[in-house]
Motif scaffolding. Structure first.
Motif, PDB file in Angstrom:
ATOM      1  N   PRO A  96       0.693  -1.234   0.123  1.00  0.00           N
ATOM      2  CA  PRO A  96      -0.211   0.074   0.093  1.00  0.00           C
ATOM      3  C   PRO A  96       0.647   1.272  -0.091  1.00  0.00           C
ATOM      4  N   ASP A  97       1.819   1.342   0.827  1.00  0.00           N
ATOM      5  CA  ASP A  97       2.855   2.630   0.736  1.00  0.00           C
ATOM      6  C   ASP A  97       3.394   2.803  -0.287  1.00  0.00           C
ATOM      7  N   GLU A  98       3.847   1.691  -1.085  1.00  0.00           N
ATOM      8  CA  GLU A  98       4.471   1.789  -2.424  1.00  0.00           C
ATOM      9  C   GLU A  98       3.503   2.277  -3.501  1.00  0.00           C
ATOM     10  N   ALA A  99       2.238   1.828  -3.364  1.00  0.00           N
ATOM     11  CA  ALA A  99       1.485   2.213  -4.446  1.00  0.00           C
ATOM     12  C   ALA A  99       0.858   3.767  -4.402  1.00  0.00           C
ATOM     13  N   ARG A 100       0.979   4.174  -3.131  1.00  0.00           N
ATOM     14  CA  ARG A 100       0.821   5.499  -2.749  1.00  0.00           C
ATOM     15  C   ARG A 100       1.930   6.239  -3.478  1.00  0.00           C
ATOM     16  N   ASP A 101       2.979   5.890  -3.128  1.00  0.00           N
ATOM     17  CA  ASP A 101       4.220   6.773  -3.917  1.00  0.00           C
ATOM     18  C   ASP A 101       4.060   6.404  -5.422  1.00  0.00           C
ATOM     19  N   ILE A 102       3.719   5.436  -5.991  1.00  0.00           N
ATOM     20  CA  ILE A 102       3.777   5.175  -7.414  1.00  0.00           C
ATOM     21  C   ILE A 102       2.756   6.248  -7.900  1.00  0.00           C
ATOM     22  N   VAL A 103       1.780   6.552  -7.493  1.00  0.00           N
ATOM     23  CA  VAL A 103       0.375   7.282  -7.813  1.00  0.00           C
ATOM     24  C   VAL A 103       1.012   8.508  -7.711  1.00  0.00           C
ATOM     25  N   ALA A 104       1.754   8.939  -6.700  1.00  0.00           N
ATOM     26  CA  ALA A 104       2.297  10.452  -6.573  1.00  0.00           C
ATOM     27  C   ALA A 104       3.052  10.742  -7.673  1.00  0.00           C
ATOM     28  N   TYR A 105       3.728   9.711  -8.243  1.00  0.00           N
ATOM     29  CA  TYR A 105       4.465   9.868  -9.448  1.00  0.00           C
ATOM     30  C   TYR A 105       3.838  10.063 -10.748  1.00  0.00           C
ATOM     31  N   LEU A 106       2.643   9.160 -10.776  1.00  0.00           N
ATOM     32  CA  LEU A 106       1.957   9.003 -12.105  1.00  0.00           C
ATOM     33  C   LEU A 106       0.853  10.549 -11.895  1.00  0.00           C
ATOM     34  N   TYR A 107       0.773  10.891 -10.726  1.00  0.00           N
ATOM     35  CA  TYR A 107       0.078  12.354 -10.702  1.00  0.00           C
ATOM     36  C   TYR A 107       0.921  13.703 -11.123  1.00  0.00           C
ATOM     37  N   THR A 108       2.214  13.403 -11.552  1.00  0.00           N
ATOM     38  CA  THR A 108       2.921  14.332 -11.864  1.00  0.00           C
ATOM     39  C   THR A 108       2.723  14.415 -13.378  1.00  0.00           C
ATOM     40  N   LEU A 109       2.172  13.386 -14.059  1.00  0.00           N
ATOM     41  CA  LEU A 109       1.869  13.041 -15.389  1.00  0.00           C
ATOM     42  C   LEU A 109       0.957  13.729 -15.806  1.00  0.00           C
ATOM     43  N   LYS A 110       0.806  15.209 -15.974  1.00  0.00           N
ATOM     44  CA  LYS A 110      -0.454  15.743 -16.213  1.00  0.00           C
ATOM     45  C   LYS A 110      -0.747  15.779 -17.610  1.00  0.00           C
TER      46      LYS A 110
END
Ligand code: HEC
Length: 116
Positions: free
Chosen positions: A102-116
Motif C-alpha cells: 500500500p505505501d508503495e502504491a501511494r508513492d507510485i500514484v504520487a509519481y503518476l499524478y505528476t504526469l498531467k
C-alpha cells in the motif's frame, strides 16, 4: 450574513479538485518503484527509462484523465486501489497483481499524478 455564506459556498464549489488536494506520497520513490516493478514493460511511462511497453495504455497524461480503467473516476485513492488490485474493475484484466504494498502504491500514484 446569509449572502456572505452563499458566496463562500459558491467559491468553495469553484475550486478545482486537483488544486484542493495536494498530492500525497513521495513521487521520486514512486518513480523508482515503477522501474523496479517493471510497469514500463506494459506501459509507456514518461520519465522512466527502459522499455516502452504497448500492452497497456500509455500513462502519459494519466493524471489529466477523468476516468481510469474504463470506469473509475480518476482520483489518487482510486488509482491506488486499482494498482493494489487491478482485477477490481474487471476480473479478466491482464494487468497482473504485482504484490505492490500500500505505501508503495501511494508513492507510485504520487509519481503518476505528476504526469498531467
Ligand atoms: C502485463 C502488463 C501490465 C503490467 C506489468 C502493468 N500493467 Fe497497468 N495496465 C495494463 C493493462 C492491459 C491495462 C488496461 C486495463 C483496462 O483498461 O481494463 C492497465 C491499466 C493501468 C492503469 C489505468 C490506466 C487508464 O488510463 O485506464 C494504471 C494507472 C496502471 N495500469 C498502472 C500500472 C502500474 C503502476 C504498474 C506497475 C506497478 C502496471 N500498471 C503494470 C497492463 C499492465
Amino acid at each position: 450574513m446569509k449572502r456572505t455564506l452563499i458566496l463562500i459556498l459558491l467559491l468553495a464549489a469553484c475550486k478545482r479538485p486537483e488544486a484542493a488536494a495536494p498530492v500525497a506520497g513521495d513521487a521520486n520513490r514512486g518513480k523508482q518503484l515503477i522501474e523496479q516493478y517493471g510497469c514500463n514493460s506494459c506501459h509507456i511511462v514518461p520519465g522512466v527509462e527502459g522499455a516502452k511497453g504497448m500492452v497497456g495504455p500509455s500513462l502519459e497524461h494519466v493524471a489529466s484523465r477523468q476516468i481510469i480503467a474504463s470506469k473509475l473516476p480518476n482520483s489518487q485513492p482510486n488509482m491506488t486501489a486499482y494498482i493494489l488490485n487491478p482485477q477490481m474493475t474487471n476480473p479478466d484484466n491482464v494487468m497482473p497483481n504485482l504484490g505492490v504494498k500500500p505505501d508503495e502504491a501511494r508513492d507510485i500514484v504520487a509519481y503518476l499524478y505528476t504526469l498531467k
